[in-house]
Write a protein that holds these residues in place. Structure first.
Motif, PDB file in Angstrom:
ATOM      1  N   GLY A 112      -2.656   1.922  11.527  1.00 14.37           N
ATOM      2  CA  GLY A 112      -2.035   0.992  10.649  1.00 14.37           C
ATOM      3  C   GLY A 112      -0.411   0.978  11.318  1.00 14.37           C
ATOM      4  O   GLY A 112       0.190  -0.042  11.358  1.00 14.37           O
ATOM      5  N   SER A 151      -5.777   7.069   9.932  1.00 12.08           N
ATOM      6  CA  SER A 151      -5.913   5.804   9.534  1.00 12.08           C
ATOM      7  C   SER A 151      -4.553   5.163   9.240  1.00 12.08           C
ATOM      8  O   SER A 151      -4.369   4.129   9.692  1.00 12.08           O
ATOM      9  N   ILE A 152      -3.625   5.920   8.876  1.00 17.23           N
ATOM     10  CA  ILE A 152      -2.351   5.422   8.433  1.00 17.23           C
ATOM     11  C   ILE A 152      -1.596   5.524   9.800  1.00 17.23           C
ATOM     12  O   ILE A 152      -0.726   4.528  10.064  1.00 17.23           O
ATOM     13  N   PHE A 202      -5.932  -0.609  -1.192  1.00 19.04           N
ATOM     14  CA  PHE A 202      -5.935  -0.561   0.325  1.00 19.04           C
ATOM     15  C   PHE A 202      -6.992  -1.628   0.908  1.00 19.04           C
ATOM     16  O   PHE A 202      -6.730  -2.216   1.929  1.00 19.04           O
ATOM     17  N   SER A 208      -7.471  -0.405  10.182  1.00 24.91           N
ATOM     18  CA  SER A 208      -6.863   0.824   9.693  1.00 24.91           C
ATOM     19  C   SER A 208      -7.004   0.813   8.007  1.00 24.91           C
ATOM     20  O   SER A 208      -7.339   1.724   7.664  1.00 24.91           O
ATOM     21  N   TRP A 209      -6.685  -0.376   7.457  1.00 30.29           N
ATOM     22  CA  TRP A 209      -6.732  -0.224   6.057  1.00 30.29           C
ATOM     23  C   TRP A 209      -8.156  -0.512   5.506  1.00 30.29           C
ATOM     24  O   TRP A 209      -8.132   0.182   4.203  1.00 30.29           O
ATOM     25  N   ALA A 221       0.724  -1.380  -0.054  1.00 34.60           N
ATOM     26  CA  ALA A 221      -0.218  -0.054   0.103  1.00 34.60           C
ATOM     27  C   ALA A 221       0.816   1.243   0.227  1.00 34.60           C
ATOM     28  O   ALA A 221       0.350   2.430   0.036  1.00 34.60           O
ATOM     29  N   THR A 274      -4.974  -4.727   1.175  1.00 34.76           N
ATOM     30  CA  THR A 274      -3.877  -4.623   2.138  1.00 34.76           C
ATOM     31  C   THR A 274      -4.622  -4.938   3.579  1.00 34.76           C
ATOM     32  O   THR A 274      -3.910  -5.428   4.451  1.00 34.76           O
ATOM     33  N   ALA A 275      -5.972  -4.760   3.548  1.00 35.37           N
ATOM     34  CA  ALA A 275      -6.762  -4.856   4.909  1.00 35.37           C
ATOM     35  C   ALA A 275      -6.423  -6.331   5.326  1.00 35.37           C
ATOM     36  O   ALA A 275      -6.759  -6.720   6.561  1.00 35.37           O
TER      37      ALA A 275
END
Length: 416
Positions: A101, A97-98, A163, A80-81, A16, A166-167
């Motif tokens: 993560g 959010s970043i 994204f 987060s992702w 990401a 990546t979650a």
């Protein structure tokens, strides 16, 4: 196996990284300096790693000090992702959010680092270096796996899709927690460790032990050098805007560059593991810093277009430059990890190692923020790159500033 997989997840989360950069630049229309500030803000969880180490060492969940926190870290990363893939539409939401993560990865990093330090304590630097090489080799392998697709997926499906993919990755951290070989505390031991005078006494003892360790000259002085070494400014955000807005590099091509740098990172770990483990620390830092500063200057050729006068295209020059600098940077950073691991006393591995690495991370964040300030001062924006060569020169020359302080490092061979 659990440690290797957690580090692999850290590397594969790089899927990401390009998507985040393009999202901040193209979707939110931020300037290089703003992007650098958000990157620095999202790194804040790495500055308070001692707190996670203290929590992990002192407060077991359901009888486990390591396993339960790995599970929680994985779920937090997925949250987060998922937010980035669905509801985030502002720079503040993206930053938050970043940050979540980053917290997920930082906490799991502390937990597995404590497991590595428990094994490394009392071993020679060669053995300790091999353990660190396993960790960072696993991370680099994860980076290789995700690198190519990080750009092509952005090209084909967009940043939100990346994204969403990546979650699912942090769930691997939760799944491998069952592989951790850890004795479960009995209800009586659990109650004593998290409540009453036992917990208070344990907390005070940990703080005193941490302070006693950190203030010792043989720990404090090398840590001070590492902070200053990491705190020199860099121009990464400005260069990203230049190569995408000015040179027109696509996400697909940048994904291939990232693949090269991931392989280079693994190569840097291998070079350290096989050739540099027994070399004086001062010599490693001196040589790699001087060579790294000189090689960093080659970016001026790319910015001014001189590389094309020598018959080298922007794409090939960028790939070659990234490869060499990454190999050197990774080989230079490995001694930091080994030195930090060997300084940790028994009984508080997670806390002290996390403290030392947080100080190193604080230096890195400081360097990023100073770089953002210099980017603003030199007037480098998303469309104006006239002073970018000067910014690159200042940043690379500044990396030489900590060298007169090499005497703060222990003057010893690797295994002494």
């Amino acid at each position: 196996m659990a440690v290797a997989i957690v580090y692999f997840v850290q590397g594969v989360l790089g899927l990401a990284r390009l998507a985040v950069s393009f999202y901040l630049k193209d979707d939110l229309h931020l300037d290089p300096a703003e992007t650098a500030v958000i990157s620095g803000f999202s790194s804040l969880p790495w500055l308070i790693k001692p707190i996670y180490g203290f929590i992990s060492d002192s407060i077991p969940l359901y009888g486990y000090r390591r396993r339960s926190y790995l599970i929680l870290s994985g779920f937090l990363g997925t949250l987060s992702w998922s937010l980035m893939a669905t509801v985030v539409n502002s720079k503040y939401g993206a930053g938050f959010s970043i940050l979540l993560g980053s917290l997920s990865v930082a906490f799991s990093d502390v937990v597995v680092d404590s497991m590595v330090v428990e094994r490394a304590r009392g071993e020679s630097q060669s053995t300790s270096g091999s353990l660190q090489s396993l960790c960072w080799g696993s991370s680099a392998f994860g980076g290789i796996v995700s690198a190519y697709f990080s750009g092509s997926l952005v090209d084909a499906y967009g940043v939100r899709f990346v994204f969403g993919i990546t979650a699912f990755l942090p769930l691997m951290t939760s799944a491998v927690a069952v592989l951790v070989n850890e004795h479960r505390l009995t209800p009586g031991e659990h109650a004593m460790s998290v409540s009453g005078s036992g917990f208070i006494e344990s907390s005070i003892q940990h703080i005193k032990q941490l302070w006693t360790s950190v203030k010792q000259p043989n720990i404090f002085l090398p840590t001070l050098f590492i902070f200053l070494w990491q705190a020199t400014p860099h121009s990464e955000s400005a260069m990203f805007f230049f190569i995408t807005n000015k040179l027109g590099f696509t996400p697909g091509f940048l994904g291939r560059v990232k693949l090269v740098t991931s392989i280079a990172s693994l190569l840097g770990v291998g070079i350290y593991n096989y050739f540099l483990k027994a070399v004086h620390l001062r010599k490693i830092f001196l040589v790699t810093t001087i060579i790294g500063s000189a090689l960093g200057m080659t970016q001026v050729l790319l910015v001014t277009g001189l590389n094309r006068q020598f018959g080298v295209s922007d794409e090939w020059f960028s790939i070659g430059d990234s490869l060499i600098i990454t190999v050197l940077g990774q080989a230079a950073f490995m001694p930091v990890l080994v030195l930090a691991a060997k300084l940790c006393p028994p009984g508080m591995e997670a806390t002290l190692f996390a403290t030392l690495m947080s100080i190193s991370n604080a230096g890195s964040v400081t360097g990023g923020l100073v770089g953002a300030g210099l980017t603003k001062i030199f007037g480098v924006t998303r469309e104006s790159f006239g002073n970018l060569p000067l910014l690159i020169i200042v940043c690379n020359l500044s990396s030489l500033l900590p060298l007169p302080l090499l005497g703060l490092l222990p003057d010893e061979t690797g295994d002494s």
